[in-house]
Design a protein around this motif. Structure first.
Motif, short mmCIF file in Angstrom:
data_model
loop_
_atom_site.label_atom_id
_atom_site.label_comp_id
_atom_site.label_asym_id
_atom_site.label_seq_id
_atom_site.Cartn_x
_atom_site.Cartn_y
_atom_site.Cartn_z
N LYS A 1 0.79 -1.23 0.00
CA LYS A 1 0.00 0.00 0.00
C LYS A 1 0.83 1.29 0.00
O LYS A 1 0.50 2.21 -0.74
CB LYS A 1 -0.98 -0.01 1.17
N PRO A 2 1.91 1.39 0.77
CA PRO A 2 2.68 2.64 0.73
C PRO A 2 3.38 2.90 -0.60
O PRO A 2 3.79 4.01 -0.89
CB PRO A 2 3.72 2.47 1.84
N TYR A 3 3.53 1.87 -1.42
CA TYR A 3 4.31 1.98 -2.65
C TYR A 3 3.50 1.89 -3.94
O TYR A 3 3.97 2.28 -4.99
CB TYR A 3 5.37 0.87 -2.68
N VAL A 4 2.31 1.32 -3.86
CA VAL A 4 1.52 1.06 -5.05
C VAL A 4 0.20 1.80 -4.94
O VAL A 4 -0.50 1.69 -3.95
CB VAL A 4 1.25 -0.46 -5.19
N PHE A 5 -0.15 2.59 -5.98
CA PHE A 5 -1.40 3.34 -5.93
C PHE A 5 -2.49 2.73 -6.80
O PHE A 5 -3.64 3.11 -6.72
CB PHE A 5 -1.18 4.81 -6.28
N GLN A 6 -2.12 1.78 -7.65
CA GLN A 6 -3.12 1.10 -8.46
C GLN A 6 -2.61 -0.28 -8.85
O GLN A 6 -1.41 -0.49 -8.95
CB GLN A 6 -3.47 1.90 -9.71
N TYR A 7 -3.54 -1.18 -9.04
CA TYR A 7 -3.23 -2.53 -9.49
C TYR A 7 -3.89 -2.69 -10.85
O TYR A 7 -5.06 -2.36 -11.02
CB TYR A 7 -3.79 -3.58 -8.52
#
Length: 157
Positions: free
Chosen positions: A5-11
């Motif tokens: 979560k702290p590094y990825v804003f979308q999947y």
């Protein structure tokens, strides 16, 4: 998901494409056809994750619309996202129907040591093993090192 979560804003998710490597490895993959019904089943599974974890999931280059499950149907690299990341404007990628902006791949075929049987980028395991041996962690190149006779060309966009 929590660790990312702290590094990825979308999947960005995608359904398997029938690339040459997929066809060649069918006996190992034992794939079932992915019907629109199955895609919607996946959508339902993701809906719980989206709701529970409050994350953004999207598809790109998929014909099916899964927005009823909270899965967005947007370009992976939209003009707005590309501009936000780089401060530059890019044309739409005319080679695909996905509405992504034109970008340059920075990888090289047959270099990933994971050897996934469904991957379009690896189609020759022998070549992968040869290429992995050429990798130098201290080099700016993916494979090998710069040589005196190498020519570096600045790519125009």
């Amino acid at each position: 998901v929590e660790e990312l979560k702290p590094y990825v804003f979308q999947y960005i998710i995608s359904f398997i494409d029938n690339y040459k490597n997929v066809q060649n490895n069918q006996k190992y993959l034992n794939l079932e056809p992915i019907t629109p019904t199955k895609m919607k089943e996946f959508g339902k599974m993701f809906k719980d994750i989206i709701t529970e974890k409050n994350i953004k999931i999207q598809t790109c280059y998929e014909d099916i619309d899964l927005e009823e499950y909270g899965i967005l149907k947007t370009p992976c690299i939209s003009k707005e996202l590309a501009f936000a990341i780089t401060g530059k404007k890019f044309p739409k990628w005319s080679a695909r129907k996905c509405n992504c902006v034109a970008m340059a791949d920075i990888g090289e075929y047959n270099t990933c040591n994971h050897l996934c049987k469904y991957c379009y980028a690896n189609y020759d395991e022998k070549k992968v093993k040869e290429n992995i041996l050429k990798h130098d962690v201290n080099s700016s190149l993916l494979l090998g090192t710069l040589q005196n006779n190498d020519v570096i060309t600045i790519r125009k966009r």
